[in-house]
Design a protein around this motif. Sequence first.
Motif, PDB file in Angstrom:
ATOM      1  N   ALA A  50      37.856  40.598  21.851  1.00 25.49           N
ATOM      2  CA  ALA A  50      37.700  40.933  23.277  1.00 25.49           C
ATOM      3  C   ALA A  50      36.799  39.910  23.958  1.00 25.49           C
ATOM      4  CB  ALA A  50      37.098  42.328  23.418  1.00 25.49           C
ATOM      5  N   VAL A  51      37.168  39.547  25.178  1.00 29.56           N
ATOM      6  CA  VAL A  51      36.333  38.655  25.991  1.00 29.56           C
ATOM      7  C   VAL A  51      36.201  39.292  27.375  1.00 29.56           C
ATOM      8  CG1 VAL A  51      36.232  36.390  27.127  1.00 29.56           C
ATOM      9  CG2 VAL A  51      36.976  36.552  24.741  1.00 29.56           C
ATOM     10  N   VAL A  52      34.968  39.405  27.861  1.00 30.02           N
ATOM     11  CA  VAL A  52      34.768  39.955  29.219  1.00 30.02           C
ATOM     12  C   VAL A  52      33.949  38.988  30.071  1.00 30.02           C
ATOM     13  CG1 VAL A  52      34.882  42.400  28.589  1.00 30.02           C
ATOM     14  CG2 VAL A  52      32.693  41.243  28.542  1.00 30.02           C
ATOM     15  N   MET A  53      34.278  38.944  31.352  1.00 30.93           N
ATOM     16  CA  MET A  53      33.532  38.147  32.327  1.00 30.93           C
ATOM     17  C   MET A  53      32.981  39.098  33.370  1.00 30.93           C
ATOM     18  SD  MET A  53      36.562  35.485  32.445  1.00 30.93           S
ATOM     19  CE  MET A  53      37.342  36.297  31.056  1.00 30.93           C
ATOM     20  N   LEU A  54      31.666  39.038  33.612  1.00 32.00           N
ATOM     21  CA  LEU A  54      31.046  39.940  34.586  1.00 32.00           C
ATOM     22  C   LEU A  54      30.872  39.258  35.939  1.00 32.00           C
ATOM     23  CD1 LEU A  54      28.233  41.552  32.393  1.00 32.00           C
ATOM     24  CD2 LEU A  54      30.476  42.514  32.975  1.00 32.00           C
ATOM     25  N   GLU A  55      30.846  40.073  36.976  1.00 27.35           N
ATOM     26  CA  GLU A  55      30.480  39.565  38.309  1.00 27.35           C
ATOM     27  C   GLU A  55      28.981  39.227  38.297  1.00 27.35           C
ATOM     28  OE1 GLU A  55      32.581  38.999  40.616  1.00 27.35           O
ATOM     29  OE2 GLU A  55      34.226  40.441  40.526  1.00 27.35           O
ATOM     30  N   ASP A  56      28.514  38.577  39.380  1.00 30.67           N
ATOM     31  CA  ASP A  56      27.111  38.178  39.440  1.00 30.67           C
ATOM     32  C   ASP A  56      26.159  39.369  39.387  1.00 30.67           C
ATOM     33  OD1 ASP A  56      27.850  35.595  39.533  1.00 30.67           O
ATOM     34  OD2 ASP A  56      27.662  35.369  41.722  1.00 30.67           O
ATOM     35  N   ASP A  57      26.650  40.569  39.770  1.00 33.32           N
ATOM     36  CA  ASP A  57      25.767  41.749  39.721  1.00 33.32           C
ATOM     37  C   ASP A  57      25.452  42.159  38.275  1.00 33.32           C
ATOM     38  OD1 ASP A  57      28.048  42.982  38.751  1.00 33.32           O
ATOM     39  OD2 ASP A  57      28.376  44.273  40.493  1.00 33.32           O
ATOM     40  N   GLY A  58      26.156  41.590  37.298  1.00 35.04           N
ATOM     41  CA  GLY A  58      25.874  41.868  35.880  1.00 35.04           C
ATOM     42  C   GLY A  58      26.395  43.204  35.395  1.00 35.04           C
TER      43      GLY A  58
ATOM     44  N   ARG B 164      29.409  30.510  28.912  1.00 29.69           N
ATOM     45  CA  ARG B 164      28.465  30.520  30.029  1.00 29.69           C
ATOM     46  C   ARG B 164      27.881  31.923  30.189  1.00 29.69           C
ATOM     47  NH1 ARG B 164      33.559  30.922  32.529  1.00 29.69           N
ATOM     48  NH2 ARG B 164      33.577  32.521  34.140  1.00 29.69           N
ATOM     49  N   PRO B 165      26.734  32.046  30.865  1.00 29.48           N
ATOM     50  CA  PRO B 165      26.139  33.365  31.054  1.00 29.48           C
ATOM     51  C   PRO B 165      27.108  34.285  31.792  1.00 29.48           C
ATOM     52  CG  PRO B 165      24.635  31.623  31.767  1.00 29.48           C
ATOM     53  CD  PRO B 165      25.946  30.968  31.484  1.00 29.48           C
ATOM     54  N   GLY B 166      27.051  35.560  31.477  1.00 33.05           N
ATOM     55  CA  GLY B 166      27.941  36.519  32.133  1.00 33.05           C
ATOM     56  C   GLY B 166      29.285  36.663  31.458  1.00 33.05           C
ATOM     57  N   VAL B 167      29.504  35.870  30.402  1.00 36.95           N
ATOM     58  CA  VAL B 167      30.751  35.979  29.634  1.00 36.95           C
ATOM     59  C   VAL B 167      30.383  36.330  28.194  1.00 36.95           C
ATOM     60  CG1 VAL B 167      32.835  34.785  28.838  1.00 36.95           C
ATOM     61  CG2 VAL B 167      31.878  34.247  31.083  1.00 36.95           C
ATOM     62  N   GLY B 168      31.077  37.303  27.626  1.00 36.34           N
ATOM     63  CA  GLY B 168      30.755  37.701  26.251  1.00 36.34           C
ATOM     64  C   GLY B 168      32.005  37.999  25.459  1.00 36.34           C
ATOM     65  N   GLY B 169      31.850  37.958  24.140  1.00 31.70           N
ATOM     66  CA  GLY B 169      32.996  38.230  23.280  1.00 31.70           C
ATOM     67  C   GLY B 169      32.624  39.105  22.094  1.00 31.70           C
ATOM     68  N   GLY B 170      33.624  39.779  21.550  1.00 28.34           N
ATOM     69  CA  GLY B 170      33.409  40.592  20.355  1.00 28.34           C
ATOM     70  C   GLY B 170      34.629  40.527  19.460  1.00 28.34           C
ATOM     71  N   TYR B 171      34.413  40.667  18.166  1.00 24.07           N
ATOM     72  CA  TYR B 171      35.520  40.577  17.201  1.00 24.07           C
ATOM     73  C   TYR B 171      35.365  41.649  16.135  1.00 24.07           C
ATOM     74  CZ  TYR B 171      38.979  38.618  14.061  1.00 24.07           C
ATOM     75  OH  TYR B 171      40.090  38.451  13.287  1.00 24.07           O
TER      76      TYR B 171
ATOM     77  N   GLN C 261      30.542  44.966  21.921  1.00 20.01           N
ATOM     78  CA  GLN C 261      29.915  43.688  21.532  1.00 20.01           C
ATOM     79  C   GLN C 261      30.023  42.682  22.675  1.00 20.01           C
ATOM     80  OE1 GLN C 261      32.375  42.886  18.059  1.00 20.01           O
ATOM     81  NE2 GLN C 261      30.588  43.087  16.730  1.00 20.01           N
ATOM     82  N   ALA C 262      31.213  42.607  23.275  1.00 21.68           N
ATOM     83  CA  ALA C 262      31.446  41.621  24.337  1.00 21.68           C
ATOM     84  C   ALA C 262      30.540  41.896  25.546  1.00 21.68           C
ATOM     85  CB  ALA C 262      32.914  41.650  24.755  1.00 21.68           C
ATOM     86  N   LEU C 263      30.444  43.161  25.923  1.00 18.41           N
ATOM     87  CA  LEU C 263      29.622  43.513  27.092  1.00 18.41           C
ATOM     88  C   LEU C 263      28.145  43.265  26.807  1.00 18.41           C
ATOM     89  CD1 LEU C 263      31.521  46.686  28.307  1.00 18.41           C
ATOM     90  CD2 LEU C 263      31.194  44.554  29.583  1.00 18.41           C
ATOM     91  N   ALA C 264      27.717  43.586  25.581  1.00 20.15           N
ATOM     92  CA  ALA C 264      26.312  43.352  25.230  1.00 20.15           C
ATOM     93  C   ALA C 264      25.993  41.861  25.337  1.00 20.15           C
ATOM     94  CB  ALA C 264      26.034  43.867  23.817  1.00 20.15           C
ATOM     95  N   GLN C 265      26.909  41.018  24.880  1.00 20.27           N
ATOM     96  CA  GLN C 265      26.645  39.575  24.976  1.00 20.27           C
ATOM     97  C   GLN C 265      26.674  39.118  26.437  1.00 20.27           C
ATOM     98  OE1 GLN C 265      29.493  36.672  23.553  1.00 20.27           O
ATOM     99  NE2 GLN C 265      27.880  35.177  23.183  1.00 20.27           N
ATOM    100  N   ALA C 266      27.652  39.620  27.190  1.00 26.64           N
ATOM    101  CA  ALA C 266      27.765  39.210  28.596  1.00 26.64           C
ATOM    102  C   ALA C 266      26.519  39.611  29.396  1.00 26.64           C
ATOM    103  CB  ALA C 266      29.013  39.831  29.212  1.00 26.64           C
ATOM    104  N   GLN C 267      25.907  40.727  28.992  1.00 30.40           N
ATOM    105  CA  GLN C 267      24.725  41.197  29.718  1.00 30.40           C
ATOM    106  C   GLN C 267      23.434  40.680  29.092  1.00 30.40           C
ATOM    107  OE1 GLN C 267      25.795  45.408  29.566  1.00 30.40           O
ATOM    108  NE2 GLN C 267      26.506  45.333  31.696  1.00 30.40           N
ATOM    109  N   GLY C 268      23.571  39.788  28.106  1.00 33.40           N
ATOM    110  CA  GLY C 268      22.385  39.206  27.471  1.00 33.40           C
ATOM    111  C   GLY C 268      21.602  40.213  26.675  1.00 33.40           C
ATOM    112  N   ASN C 269      22.313  41.202  26.141  1.00 38.26           N
ATOM    113  CA  ASN C 269      21.641  42.310  25.452  1.00 38.26           C
ATOM    114  C   ASN C 269      22.326  42.554  24.114  1.00 38.26           C
ATOM    115  OD1 ASN C 269      20.137  44.574  24.908  1.00 38.26           O
ATOM    116  ND2 ASN C 269      21.408  45.934  26.154  1.00 38.26           N
TER     117      ASN C 269
END
Length: 295
Positions: free
Chosen positions: A199-207, A174-181, A282-290
């Motif tokens: 690594a898997v990260v989940m962001l708050e709604d503030d992104g 889902r949006p706001g969640v990203g992963g890296g390997y 990588q995980a944060l870039a995906q979670a932030q749609g970047n």
Amino acid sequence: MLLPAFEYYRPQSLAEAITLLGEMGEAARPLAGGTDLLVNLKLKKLAPKALLDLSGLAELQGLAQENGKVSLGALNTASRLAVGSPQVPRVLSMGAGALGSPQVRNRATLGGNLVTARPAADICLPLLALGAQAVLAGPGGTREVPLDGYFKGPGYTVKEPGEILTKVLLEAPRPGVGGGYQKLGLRQAMEIALVNVAAVVMLEDDGSTIKEARVALGAVAPTPLLSPGAAQALAGQSADEAAIEAAAEAAAADAKPIDDHRGSAAYRRDMVRTLTKRALKQALAQAQGNEEAQA
Ligand SMILES: Cc1cc2nc3c(=O)[nH]c(=O)nc-3n(C[C@H](O)[C@H](O)[C@H](O)COP(=O)(O)OP(=O)(O)OC[C@H]3O[C@@H](n4cnc5c(N)ncnc54)[C@H](O)[C@@H]3O)c2cc1C
């Protein structure tokens, strides 16, 4: 090297497979892709009387999504997972794509990787970081086991001999969640990792604030290992360089590497630090749609 003689069974339903396994006990082994089992038979490390081919079991096939949960059948091959789909989180595709060679990936299954339970297994690590649950079916019914608690040692899990791993369950991407390997080997391909990190990260709604994160480390302990220190260093923090640095230090401290002919413990610990940073970026870039910003 020739295969030894064995009896061959191909059950047509999960119930039939469980009954057969119950009747034959330790004399029978389930067979999925065969990339571990057949090699061990040829090397005479194992000598089961019978092989139970799982390939006819519909219950172990497919990818499905329901009520925010994804169910991945145990017979999904590494190739199938590596191709990706809306149901398969990117971190899992990356791990599956790093396993062996194209030929091995076309046979090797998710279930086989989880049952073989090597400390550096390329499918186990992302699934651990994703907080997945293994579903085990046996004579006593079906149970769901969180992967954090499933691994007991190299090649040793909570799965009982009479049980079959049917699928894993995880949160749908889902949006706001990203992963890296990240995987480091002595060679680029056909290599069991010297160190690997998912690594898997989940962001708050503030992104920009990290709600929750999981960092899984491979080849630095007897089992794939979740780093509690990294999770703690990231939760509630701003998704910035300082948080990544702190998590990488914590992951290196949580690692329990050994010296062997492939690398020293000190080198492995250093590599945990480096690979954790890269996987988190990588995980944060995906979670932030970047994702272009990936390391
Ligand atoms: C050349 C080569 C390179 C490799 N490279 C890598 C690599 O880079 N990374 C990596 O992680 N692995 C690697 N492997 C190991 C192997 O490919 C994986 O562990 C693979 O996922 C095993 O899956 P499989 O379907 O082939 O399992 P199988 O060989 O069929 O089975 C393995 C074990 O699991 C049991 N089993 C299988 N499925 C089930 C089930 N659903 N329920 C209960 N028991 C089950 C079997 O009885 C057996 O004990 C490599 C292997 C080879 C031969």
